[in-house]
Write an enzyme that holds these catalytic residues in place. Structure first.
Site, mmCIF file in Angstrom:
data_model
loop_
_atom_site.group_PDB
_atom_site.id
_atom_site.type_symbol
_atom_site.label_atom_id
_atom_site.label_comp_id
_atom_site.label_asym_id
_atom_site.label_seq_id
_atom_site.Cartn_x
_atom_site.Cartn_y
_atom_site.Cartn_z
ATOM 1 N N ASP A 51 -17.741 -90.441 57.176
ATOM 2 C CA ASP A 51 -19.316 -90.158 57.381
ATOM 3 C C ASP A 51 -19.881 -91.044 58.585
ATOM 4 O OD1 ASP A 51 -19.267 -88.917 54.951
ATOM 5 O OD2 ASP A 51 -19.575 -90.593 53.674
ATOM 6 N N TYR A 107 -7.388 -96.114 53.376
ATOM 7 C CA TYR A 107 -8.732 -96.912 54.186
ATOM 8 C C TYR A 107 -8.833 -98.336 53.451
ATOM 9 C CZ TYR A 107 -11.171 -92.323 54.400
ATOM 10 O OH TYR A 107 -11.196 -90.899 54.799
#
Length: 242
Positions: A51, A107
């Site tokens: 994003d 992540y």
């Protein structure tokens, strides 16, 4: 045509996310434009689409180029066209698909309670996070295979919302003079903004604003308590496993 595997790092603060944008400010826009300048017209596929504001240490790409290009020559020509906000770390000829061949994605999220300089603001999130023990208690709820329909941003359409999280934990460390909590989450794949919603849920539990029962209800698609993801600037796509 030859297929290439590229490993890149990028500063998400300078892009509106990985995916192509109408104003050409996506990471994919920059890479495809650089390839086009070299006479290479190819769609660039990424292991994961980050994003706006999210960074990557080791994003993996696949694309095609004419046969007269070899890895060494293409690296030499392409790397300067991506700099400084995208760094081409490695390039090799490999017949694979960056997204579909990926087995796991890792992540990391960096969070500090007190940011001492504005120059780190795009790269370390700032806010209270409660206790480390509470964060890890909440993170454990997410391991395993679940339907993450209530842990994705609206508009993040998918045909299969089930994802497996193999490991999720948090630890403390010092980063450039800042005591930080580092969240590490490893899964087969993630829905849009899912990692940030998971971390937000854990932080809110640690701050005693929600309960474990509410997290479990959201995991089981009974009720969505957490709807707003934690800020994007602390998140990094750290590694892709094949």
């Amino acid at each position: 045509m030859r297929c290439f595997k590229a490993t890149i790092a990028y500063d998400g603060a300078y892009f509106l996310g990985y995916a192509k944008q109408p104003n050409k400010l996506g990471v994919q826009d920059k890479i495809e434009s650089a390839l086009n300048a070299l006479g290479i017209k190819s769609v660039v596929v990424a292991a994961g689409r980050t994003d706006k504001g999210v960074h990557a240490n080791n994003q993996t790409l696949s694309f095609h180029a004419p046969k007269h290009w070899n890895a060494a020559k293409l690296f030499y020509c392409l790397a300067p066209k991506l700099a400084p906000h995208i760094v081409l770390k490695k390039l090799e000829e490999k017949n694979f698909h960056a997204r579909f061949d990926a087995q796991k994605r890792a992540y990391r999220y960096l969070l500090t309670k007190n940011l001492k300089t504005p120059f780190l603001a795009p790269y370390i999130a700032c806010g209270d996070y409660g206790s480390l023990d509470a964060l890890n208690t909440a993170l454990k709820q997410f391991t395993g295979k679940h339907d993450f329909s209530l842990f994705k941003k609206e508009g993040g359409a998918t045909t299969n919302p089930k994802r497996a999280i193999f490991n999720a934990f948090a630890y403390k460390t010092f980063i450039i003079g800042h005591e930080c909590v580092v969240f590490k989450i490893i899964g087969d794949a993630f829905l849009r903004s899912s990692v940030r919603l998971i971390i937000q849920a854990c932080v809110q539990y640690s701050l005693e604003k929600i309960t474990l029962a509410e997290i479990e209800m959201q995991i089981h698609n009974l009720k969505a308590t957490i709807r707003t993801p934690i800020m994007a600037n602390g998140l990094y796509l750290h590694r892709v496993y094949y």
